[in-house]
Design an enzyme around this catalytic site. Structure first.
Site: not given
Length: 410
Positions: A18, A98, A127, A179
């Site tokens: 990404d 995060r 996320d 992923s």
């Protein structure tokens, strides 16, 4: 803020699929803006190799690779572990990473005079919420760019096409395009064959597991370990004093080789859908088990039960991106109070994916062998229980008597 006014963007950069394509995409769609990449080192190890070269080669003006691993452990992992918080068995590896990364990103964005912050989270995931709520906590007016909510790309396959067209090197291919998210606490796997909940994870396939082995491939001999805690914080492993971070790293190795910490779940995402994932958390699983074991002798019943009840709330706050909230802070204060006597030693036996209790000791232990024994003792009068039962059962007795009177009248 209008696109033409965005001149400088700070991007949360991992070097994965990404974020690799986001750098050229930002420059194409935001007037050739300056892109500053920020990577938070939370223990993803080899994933950081070649990151600076790759970021600069794909259009970033500079990159910050910030080692926040100590802060990640001490300020996020340990408070969550002390709370006993887990979300549907998931030990929150991505969830608390995060906010740690996002907080540092905001600090860099302010120092750089950035016009916006960008992340590569999809519109289907959790996320995006975790990043953006943390950003709002420290830069409430900062514009946030989320390419997955803007671009025309619809799948990871189309992302790979874009990367190939722009000559962006990738460490994955179409066949191994899981992923993943990795840090010193865990590794997650999603996508490909795992999207079918009827498929068994390929634990024995070479290259699937990265932090350990399948229980089938673990040693045939059990391994004993000891862990020491002070006020709920791990301070020693196998009698050797070390930091909580080093304990986790060593437990990862010990747990990994013994097939500990594999979790296959269909979890309820914050955005409303169910998602299937496989997690590797070898050291964390051992740490949670040891801490819970020690608490069984150090906490009184009412405190332990209330703490377990609030652990679910704590886990939901972390999972839902609400780390920087008054309630999470208040719950952490409660947890810290409960941990004042959680000091002692735990012995565990690791064997083919299992964690077997092998002994627990504490100077603050509320367990009394003398009181609990089935043998003769001089400190517990069993006759006392009759009065206790009479009082404890009085409401039941009165209700039964009332019903008998009504039945006789009928």
């Amino acid at each position: 803020m209008k696109k033409e006014n965005i001149k400088k963007v700070v991007l949360a950069y991992s070097g994965g699929l990404d974020t690799s394509i986001i750098i050229p995409w930002l420059k194409e769609n935001y007037n050739n803006c300056e892109v500053i990449a920020v990577s938070g080192n939370v223990g993803q190890a080899d994933e950081l190799e070649g990151l600076e070269e790759k970021a600069l080669a794909t259009g970033a003006s500079k990159i910050y690779i910030e080692d926040i691993s100590d802060t990640f452990v001490d300020d996020y992992i340990i408070p969550t572990m002390k709370a006993g918080a887990m979300y549907e068995e998931y030990l929150l590896g991505t969830s608390f990473a995060r906010p740690a990364i996002a907080k540092r990103m905001v600090e860099i964005a302010k120092a750089e005079g950035a016009d916006a912050i960008c992340h590569g989270c999809t519109g289907k995931g959790n996320d995006q919420v975790r990043f953006e709520l943390a950003i709002k906590a420290f830069a409430p007016d900062m514009p946030i760019i989320a390419p997955w909510r803007e671009w025309s790309l619809k799948s990871r396959e189309e992302e790979i096409d874009y990367a190939e067209a722009h000559h962006i090197p990738l460490k994955i291919n179409r066949e191994t395009n899981y992923s993943k998210d990795k840090n010193l606490w865990h590794l997650s796997h999603e996508g490909l064959d795992l999207e079918d909940a009827g498929n068994e994870p390929m634990y024995e396939k070479k290259g699937f597991l990265e932090m350990g082995v399948s229980p089938l491939e673990a040693p045939d001999t059990p391994e004993y370990i000891t862990l020491d805690f002070e006020q709920g914080v791990p301070v020693a492993l196998n009698e050797e004093k070390m930091s909580a971070k080093d304990i986790i790293l060593k437990l990862n190795a010990l747990g990994g080789k013994n097939g500990i910490g594999l979790l296959d779940i269909v979890e309820n995402r914050l955005v409303g859908m169910k998602c299937r994932g496989v997690y590797e958390t070898p050291g964390g699983t051992i740490l949670y088990k040891a801490h819970e074991y020690l608490e069984t002798i150090c906490l009184d019943k009412m405190t332990a039960h209330k703490k377990a009840e609030l652990a679910l709330t704590f886990a939901e706050l972390v999972y839902n991106g609400q780390w920087f909230t008054p309630l999470r802070e208040a719950l952490s204060a409660f947890v810290d109070k409960t941990q004042e006597t959680v000091t002692g030693k735990v012995k565990l036996k690791l064997y083919k994916g299992n964690i077997i209790k092998a002994g627990v000791w504490s100077d603050y232990s509320l367990y009394s062998e003398e009181i609990a024994t089935f043998g003769e003792d001089d400190c517990y009068d069993q006759k006392d229980s009759a009065g206790f039962i009479n009082l404890y059962g009085l409401p039941i007795k009165v209700q039964a008597q009332m019903k008998e009177k009504l039945n006789k009248k009928a």
